[in-house]
Design a protein around this motif. Structure first.
Motif, PDB file in Angstrom:
ATOM      1  N   UNK A  92       2.939  15.800 -11.612  1.00 29.93           N
ATOM      2  CA  UNK A  92       2.065  16.562 -12.499  1.00 29.93           C
ATOM      3  C   UNK A  92       1.721  15.796 -13.773  1.00 29.93           C
ATOM      4  N   UNK A  93       2.678  15.046 -14.295  1.00 32.41           N
ATOM      5  CA  UNK A  93       2.477  14.316 -15.545  1.00 32.41           C
ATOM      6  C   UNK A  93       2.013  12.903 -15.232  1.00 32.41           C
ATOM      7  N   UNK A  94       0.886  12.523 -15.817  1.00 34.07           N
ATOM      8  CA  UNK A  94       0.346  11.188 -15.599  1.00 34.07           C
ATOM      9  C   UNK A  94      -0.954  11.243 -14.819  1.00 34.07           C
ATOM     10  N   UNK A  95      -1.899  10.394 -15.196  1.00 34.01           N
ATOM     11  CA  UNK A  95      -3.188  10.341 -14.519  1.00 34.01           C
ATOM     12  C   UNK A  95      -3.574   8.867 -14.318  1.00 34.01           C
ATOM     13  N   UNK A  96      -3.888   8.463 -13.071  1.00 32.21           N
ATOM     14  CA  UNK A  96      -3.895   9.278 -11.856  1.00 32.21           C
ATOM     15  C   UNK A  96      -2.489   9.685 -11.436  1.00 32.21           C
ATOM     16  N   UNK A  97      -2.414  10.597 -10.496  1.00 31.48           N
ATOM     17  CA  UNK A  97      -1.135  11.116 -10.031  1.00 31.48           C
ATOM     18  C   UNK A  97      -0.274  10.003  -9.462  1.00 31.48           C
ATOM     19  N   UNK A  98       1.039  10.127  -9.659  1.00 33.94           N
ATOM     20  CA  UNK A  98       1.975   9.144  -9.119  1.00 33.94           C
ATOM     21  C   UNK A  98       1.884   9.101  -7.591  1.00 33.94           C
ATOM     22  N   UNK A  99       1.986   7.886  -7.028  1.00 35.86           N
ATOM     23  CA  UNK A  99       2.039   7.719  -5.584  1.00 35.86           C
ATOM     24  C   UNK A  99       3.453   8.016  -5.086  1.00 35.86           C
ATOM     25  N   UNK A 100       3.575   8.771  -4.000  1.00 35.11           N
ATOM     26  CA  UNK A 100       4.867   9.071  -3.399  1.00 35.11           C
ATOM     27  C   UNK A 100       4.898   8.526  -1.974  1.00 35.11           C
ATOM     28  N   UNK A 101       5.939   7.775  -1.652  1.00 33.27           N
ATOM     29  CA  UNK A 101       6.082   7.181  -0.326  1.00 33.27           C
ATOM     30  C   UNK A 101       7.470   7.533   0.212  1.00 33.27           C
ATOM     31  N   UNK A 102       7.517   8.121   1.392  1.00 29.50           N
ATOM     32  CA  UNK A 102       8.789   8.473   2.011  1.00 29.50           C
ATOM     33  C   UNK A 102       9.562   7.214   2.413  1.00 29.50           C
ATOM     34  N   UNK A 103      10.879   7.259   2.212  1.00 29.36           N
ATOM     35  CA  UNK A 103      11.744   6.134   2.540  1.00 29.36           C
ATOM     36  C   UNK A 103      12.771   6.538   3.593  1.00 29.36           C
ATOM     37  N   UNK A 104      13.277   5.540   4.296  1.00 28.60           N
ATOM     38  CA  UNK A 104      14.438   5.755   5.164  1.00 28.60           C
ATOM     39  C   UNK A 104      15.534   4.793   4.720  1.00 28.60           C
ATOM     40  N   UNK A 105      16.706   5.348   4.422  1.00 27.33           N
ATOM     41  CA  UNK A 105      17.808   4.509   3.953  1.00 27.33           C
ATOM     42  C   UNK A 105      18.288   3.600   5.073  1.00 27.33           C
ATOM     43  N   UNK A 106      18.465   2.320   4.753  1.00 30.96           N
ATOM     44  CA  UNK A 106      18.990   1.344   5.710  1.00 30.96           C
ATOM     45  C   UNK A 106      20.049   0.518   4.997  1.00 30.96           C
ATOM     46  N   UNK A 107      20.518  -0.510   5.621  1.00 36.31           N
ATOM     47  CA  UNK A 107      21.505  -1.370   4.993  1.00 36.31           C
ATOM     48  C   UNK A 107      21.368  -2.787   5.477  1.00 36.31           C
ATOM     49  N   UNK A 108      21.832  -3.726   4.683  1.00 38.27           N
ATOM     50  CA  UNK A 108      21.789  -5.147   5.060  1.00 38.27           C
ATOM     51  C   UNK A 108      23.103  -5.770   4.619  1.00 38.27           C
TER      52      UNK A 108
END
Length: 369
Positions: free
Chosen positions: A234-250
């Motif tokens: 809601x705060x900030x213009x343009x709106x923040x980008x949201x990208x789904x993640x999947x937890x992995x490990x290395x």
């Protein structure tokens, strides 16, 4: 001036609960903005402070005095509404002084207060005009002047700029900001759905959703450290980008995987809880190689002081990046991005995580080694 304190405030219309146990404390002389989407309860909350809506539960204090059962005219507040509500048959001067006349204030005192309010608002040449002879911005100034002459402890603004065109909104917003200083730090509570108004006017912002406070803090605190996905979007213009993640490990190193399978390292105490990446437009940095992902440019917006580039990712999501003026980009080009400094991470429940930072991309060769 006086502070305002809301404790456990709730409001029901029949079986519908529109305000759900709100706790807010606004200091003396503070400019506080209630912001949120339509229907979140911000105007209802303001009207409860003014005494125009009954309080179902909780208490409202103004200047340390509980005002739940006190008449609106005796609360020490003055409200500026979305509509100007000026009497068409009265002059500007008469409109501004009408409330004082109804309260039996002597004529010399009314004239003095009206003249001072007109000076502050720079509408002295308009005092003898009727409302039909005024522009929208001038009418709104008269409405504000009508509040000033009452010399209230607390000013309440209910979306006062929503009926103005874009240019007038900016000009009047600046006038309200100046007014706060000219009135020796009077306490002001301002309702808007426009996060730009909130960011530019407020000492502190209250973000509301569904009758609850999502976060309260200074403008840059909300911008840089949003408590959850809702506030971040809601705060900030343009709106923040949201990208789904999947937890992995290395090899024990926390990492995240984007929907297209590309991976990057994470570090920080809450790294293993990251479920969503939030990145603002200026946090995506174009690179020639080793980017987190590559996408195709779909729209380019040239705004003069910035260029906003919309990119469709390999997994079909459209995100926006901010480029410097004069950037040479075209629709249809492919572009690769690295993550800059303005990245945020959120857990599976949408709660903001602290101290999580992205590292380098992880190649398949490293993963299989």
């Amino acid at each position: 001036m006086a502070g305002v304190k809301l404790t456990g405030v709730a409001k029901k219309f029949g079986a519908v609960e529109v305000i759900r146990g709100v706790d807010i404390e606004i200091g003396e002389g503070e400019f506080c903005v209630f912001v949120g989407p339509s229907g979140c309860g911000k105007s209802t909350l303001l009207r409860m402070i003014a005494g125009l809506e009954e309080i179902t539960a909780g208490s409202v204090e103004i200047g340390g005095r509980r005002v739940n059962d006190i008449d609106p005219s005796e609360r020490g507040t003055a409200m500026v509404f979305q509509t100007y509500a000026l009497y068409p048959h009265m002059t500007v001067s008469q409109n501004m002084g009408f409330g004082l006349r109804m309260n039996g204030v002597p004529k010399p005192e009314i004239a003095k207060r009206v003249a001072e309010a007109a000076r502050i608002l720079q509408i002295e040449p308009l005092l003898d005009r009727k409302p039909k002879q005024l522009s929208g911005g001038q009418r709104q100034r008269v409405a504000i002047g009508r509040a000033i002459v009452r010399d209230p402890q607390v000013f309440l603004f209910d979306e006062p700029l929503s009926n103005l065109d874009a240019e007038l909104r900016v000009a009047t917003r600046l006038e309200i900001a100046k007014l706060h200083g000219q009135l020796q730090g009077s306490t002001m509570i301002y309702v808007t759905h426009d996060q730009v108004e909130a960011m530019t006017l407020a000492d502190r912002i209250v973000v509301l959703r569904d009758g609850r406070v999502e976060q309260m803090g200074e403008p840059m605190e909300l911008y840089e450290r949003p408590a959850n996905l809702f506030v971040a979007g809601f705060i900030g213009s343009p709106k923040m980008n949201f990208i789904k993640l999947r937890a992995t490990g290395d090899g024990g190193q926390p990492a995240a995987e984007l929907p297209d399978g590309s991976r990057f390292a994470l570090s920080g105490p809450e790294a293993n809880g990251a479920a969503t990446l939030g990145v603002r437009a200026d946090g995506l940095k174009p690179v020639d190689r080793d980017g987190v992902f590559t996408g195709e440019i779909t729209v380019v917006e040239q705004l003069g002081d910035a260029v906003f580039v919309y990119v469709r990712t390999p997994w079909g999501q459209e995100i926006v990046a901010r480029f410097e003026p004069g950037a040479k980009v075209r629709v249809g080009e492919r572009i690769s991005f690295a993550l800059g400094g303005r990245t945020h991470f959120f857990d599976a429940d949408g709660r903001g995580l602290t101290g999580v930072t992205p590292g380098n991309t992880i190649s398949e060769a490293r993963l299989s080694a």
